[in-house]
Write an enzyme that holds these catalytic residues in place. Structure first.
Site, short mmCIF file in Angstrom:
data_model
loop_
_atom_site.label_atom_id
_atom_site.label_comp_id
_atom_site.label_asym_id
_atom_site.label_seq_id
_atom_site.Cartn_x
_atom_site.Cartn_y
_atom_site.Cartn_z
N HIS A 1 0.70 -1.25 -0.12
CA HIS A 1 0.00 0.14 -0.03
C HIS A 1 0.72 1.34 0.05
CE1 HIS A 1 0.29 -0.04 4.45
NE2 HIS A 1 0.46 1.21 4.27
N ASP B 1 -0.06 -7.65 2.41
CA ASP B 1 0.44 -6.44 1.85
C ASP B 1 1.97 -6.31 2.06
OD1 ASP B 1 0.36 -3.78 1.45
OD2 ASP B 1 -0.59 -3.09 3.23
N ASN C 1 5.62 4.84 9.06
CA ASN C 1 6.60 3.37 9.38
C ASN C 1 6.23 2.31 8.46
OD1 ASN C 1 6.52 4.57 12.73
ND2 ASN C 1 8.46 3.38 11.93
N SER C 2 5.09 2.55 7.52
CA SER C 2 4.87 1.38 6.93
C SER C 2 5.93 0.69 5.84
CB SER C 2 3.71 1.88 5.79
OG SER C 2 2.31 1.63 6.28
N LEU D 1 -7.93 3.19 -14.06
CA LEU D 1 -9.11 3.61 -14.47
C LEU D 1 -8.74 4.97 -15.22
CD1 LEU D 1 -11.79 3.20 -11.79
CD2 LEU D 1 -11.89 2.19 -14.22
N GLY D 2 -8.18 5.82 -14.59
CA GLY D 2 -7.92 7.02 -15.07
C GLY D 2 -8.74 8.02 -14.76
#
Length: 366
Positions: A116, A146, A219-220, A272-273
């Protein structure tokens, strides 16, 4: 931000007290009985931290798709844009800067982080412990949890982090978190393993390590080390309403990530845009919703899958792939499970009528 500053002195005091008590308890335990020494011991943290931090990197990205704030706090560390978030939106709504963490898993420049952190990234910059800044590319994404892998070019070997066995961790053992919270690079915090096998409802493979080591947005993707200097987890999530309740993906998932092909096959995701804006509580009330859900199409870019499918500004996306859309971030997560060329079935509300839209997803431009 002021509230964080006013609480720092107290946190620092408690951290120093905790470390002081840890040192005393270990010394007493060593004198009384070796059986009561904490698992792995409690080494001099100064030397341990000097050894660990060169393997940790700061990650900053620019996203292609700017998504306005959700109506509820995200459970994941969705790479907080920073203190000037509102100002940057008004100045340039086509670019969103964000930060995260990562660490080298080998000496050739492969970096582990959270998926993410780099989701929807147009450009990825990595800052090494030496201060060197370089670009990185996404080369692999774990299919179940993740985790993602980046790659940077380097003319010399890099210091890698040692990967430990997360199956052997015990509740109560000391851990060290290193990362880039709020853009404050190479911040180190200490805590213990508070629990194992936690299920947060983020996916069927939830098996989180719980820790009270202080971790925050940014911190991810950073490592959670044991006292032997081994990575036993990747910091990933928090409970937004709690304090000292953080979660890390067990390091044993890293073996699966490292074995994945690094040709970018898992890194290419559908696109998608569009730019989106989440439904506010006031708008939800007017629409007769109990709670806000769905996300507005704020702009449709030209020559994109969204335009080709007939999406229009003002459409309210309420369903994608048979899933009721909660907000823009949820939509992004649904889209990320598709590849370019896949057909995404969506339901939108246009005016007061619901319409079905089938979109052939494309590849996000570089």
């Amino acid at each position: 931000m002021i509230s964080f500053l006013t609480h720092w002195p107290a946190r620092i005091s408690f951290s120093l007290l905790a470390l002081f008590l840890c040192t005393i308890s270990v010394c007493v335990a060593q004198e009384q009985s070796s059986k009561t020494v904490p698992r792995g011991g409690c080494p001099d943290l100064i030397e341990l931290i000097k050894e660990l931090t060169p393997a940790v990197v700061n990650i900053s990205i620019e996203r292609h798709m700017l998504q306005h704030s959700s109506t509820e706090p995200p459970p994941l560390f969705r790479s907080k844009p920073g203190a000037l978030e509102d100002q940057s939106r008004t100045k340039d709504r086509f670019q969103a800067d964000s930060v995260g963490s990562g660490f080298f898993c080998d000496t050739q420049g492969h970096i582990v982080t959270n998926a993410h952190v780099v989701e929807g990234a147009g450009k990825i910059l990595v800052t090494l412990s030496t201060g060197r800044v370089t670009t990185a590319r996404l080369v692999a994404v774990h299919p179940k949890v993740d985790l993602a892998m980046l790659k940077i070019a380097s003319s010399s070997p890099l210091q890698k982090a040692k990967i430990g066995d997360s199956a052997g961790i015990q509740v109560g053992e000391w851990v060290v978190a290193v990362g880039n919270p709020f853009g404050l690079g190479r911040t180190v915090t200490v805590g213990i393993v508070s629990g194992k096998g936690r299920f947060l409802g983020l996916g069927p493979d939830d098996n989180f390590i719980q820790t009270d080591a202080s971790i925050n947005p940014g911190n991810s993707g950073g490592p959670l080390f044991n006292m032997a200097g081994e990575v036993i987890g990747v910091n990933t999530a928090i409970i937004a309403s709690g304090k000292g309740i953080g979660f890390a993906i067990p390091s044993n998932y890293l073996h699966e990530l490292i074995k994945l092909p690094t040709n970018g096959e898992f890194a290419v995701r559908g696109w998608l845009g569009i730019y989106v804006e989440d439904v506010t509580p006031e708008q939800a009330k007017k629409l007769g919703m109990g709670t806000p859900r769905g996300t507005w199409v704020d702009e449709v870019l030209t020559s994109t899958p969204a335009q080709n499918a007939g999406l229009k500004k003002g459409d309210l996306i309420v369903d994608a792939d048979g899933k009721q859309i909660k907000n823009g971030r949820h939509l992004s997560k649904v889209i990320s499970s598709f590849k370019p060329g896949d057909i995404l079935k969506m339901k939108v509300i246009r005016g007061r009528q619901q319409q079905a839209v089938d979109i052939v997803l494309g590849k996000s431009p570089e």
